[in-house]
Design an enzyme around this catalytic site. Sequence first.
Site, PDB file in Angstrom:
ATOM      1  N   ASP A 116       0.893  -1.204   0.042  1.00 46.94           N
ATOM      2  CA  ASP A 116      -0.062  -0.067   0.066  1.00 46.94           C
ATOM      3  C   ASP A 116       0.962   1.161  -0.037  1.00 46.94           C
ATOM      4  OD1 ASP A 116       1.035  -0.365   2.468  1.00 46.94           O
ATOM      5  OD2 ASP A 116      -0.973  -0.862   3.468  1.00 46.94           O
ATOM      6  N   ASN A 159      -7.691  -2.762  13.984  1.00 48.96           N
ATOM      7  CA  ASN A 159      -8.938  -3.000  13.579  1.00 48.96           C
ATOM      8  C   ASN A 159      -9.140  -4.350  12.760  1.00 48.96           C
ATOM      9  OD1 ASN A 159      -8.017  -2.066  11.236  1.00 48.96           O
ATOM     10  ND2 ASN A 159      -9.455  -0.573  10.868  1.00 48.96           N
ATOM     11  N   HIS A 208      -7.255  -4.828  10.022  1.00 49.36           N
ATOM     12  CA  HIS A 208      -7.045  -4.910   8.771  1.00 49.36           C
ATOM     13  C   HIS A 208      -5.334  -5.422   8.333  1.00 49.36           C
ATOM     14  CE1 HIS A 208      -5.240  -0.574   9.321  1.00 49.36           C
ATOM     15  NE2 HIS A 208      -4.128  -1.465   9.149  1.00 49.36           N
ATOM     16  N   GLU A 210      -9.467  -1.922   4.849  1.00 50.17           N
ATOM     17  CA  GLU A 210     -10.481  -1.809   6.181  1.00 50.17           C
ATOM     18  C   GLU A 210     -11.593  -2.483   6.390  1.00 50.17           C
ATOM     19  OE1 GLU A 210      -8.770   0.036   8.369  1.00 50.17           O
ATOM     20  OE2 GLU A 210      -8.530   2.120   7.767  1.00 50.17           O
TER      21      GLU A 210
HETATM   22  C1  GLP Z   1      -0.757  -0.047   8.643  1.00 47.34           C
HETATM   23  C2  GLP Z   1      -0.247  -0.744   7.230  1.00 47.34           C
HETATM   24  C3  GLP Z   1      -0.169  -2.152   7.435  1.00 47.34           C
HETATM   25  C4  GLP Z   1       0.355  -2.570   8.606  1.00 47.34           C
HETATM   26  C5  GLP Z   1      -0.498  -2.128   9.782  1.00 47.34           C
HETATM   27  C6  GLP Z   1       0.230  -2.383  11.010  1.00 47.34           C
HETATM   28  O1  GLP Z   1      -1.590   0.895   8.605  1.00 47.34           O
HETATM   29  N1  GLP Z   1      -1.053  -0.080   6.257  1.00 47.34           N
HETATM   30  O2  GLP Z   1       0.566  -2.546   6.306  1.00 47.34           O
HETATM   31  O3  GLP Z   1       0.703  -3.772   8.545  1.00 47.34           O
HETATM   32  O4  GLP Z   1      -1.002  -1.035   9.488  1.00 47.34           O
HETATM   33  O5  GLP Z   1       0.745  -1.392  11.404  1.00 47.34           O
HETATM   34  P1  GLP Z   1       1.921  -1.537  12.586  1.00 47.34           P
HETATM   35  O6  GLP Z   1       3.120  -2.553  12.295  1.00 47.34           O
HETATM   36  O7  GLP Z   1       2.531  -0.052  12.702  1.00 47.34           O
HETATM   37  O8  GLP Z   1       1.166  -1.725  13.846  1.00 47.34           O
END
Ligand code: GLP
Length: 258
Positions: free
Chosen positions: A82, A151, A153, A158
């Site tokens: 992403d 959440n 995702h 989402e």
């Molecule tokens: C983000 C990214 C994801 C990531 C997830 C967890 O928003 N888009 O690819 O794996 O949420 O993020 P974090 O590792 O900072 O908790």
Amino acid sequence: MQGFPYRLEQRTTLPALIEALVDQLEQHLLQRLQQGAGQKPLGLATGRTMDPLYAALVRRLSRWSREDLELLRRGWMSFNLDEYLGVSASDPCSYRHYMERHLARPLQLPLSRLQLPDGQAEDADAAAQAYGEALMRHRGIGLQVLGLGGNGHVGFNEPPCGPDLPCHVVKLSAETRHQNAALFGGDPTAVPEQAISLGLREILAADEIHLLVTGSGKASILRQLMLSSEPNEHLPASWLRHHDCVSIWADADALSQL
Ligand code: GLP
């Protein structure tokens, strides 16, 4: 732990977990070298969970011979999940910048072989479609690394979210903008409202998937994922159950509610 619908790789400490996953990634990369050209791309993620993984991977690969590292660089092809919309590639908050900082520059990978969605596209829907098509031209993802959002995702898929959605433009939830605010000076309103994300369609088409979940902050959502009886659109990661080669890599803190 028995009875969960996923293969669970658990280690007590974060460093032990990261080293075990790096073992797996190193084996995969070595196999790719042996098999030569024409390998499917790696699927890569960003986020704080990935920081220690990329640091450990860089340390490990730096021990390779100069010849093998050169082969790795020449054959590198990765597609990230992403990218934020409206953030320039040179902005330290962009995921492209993240990948260059954590992986490409330390390993001297050719930047053009790290693919990410175009976060500055004028026509974001067309850019999302083009990114999905570019991945398909490479025959989809070989090995996919995933993190887990608070959440549920994966990528920026989402909730609510079905398993057939292809690469698309996403409106980020308030929860996700809050979760990622630290990277934007602590201000959730500074987090872009939209992103381009590979969909569950492309993620579930990967040959193998490794979901990394660490820290007590993820304990609640990991519990929900492990105990959810059926995949459902309110927990996007639950669609991973439709895949027959998923490993969840979790440390003791992330597993503390199970
Ligand atoms: C983000 C990214 C994801 C990531 C997830 C967890 O928003 N888009 O690819 O794996 O949420 O993020 P974090 O590792 O900072 O908790």
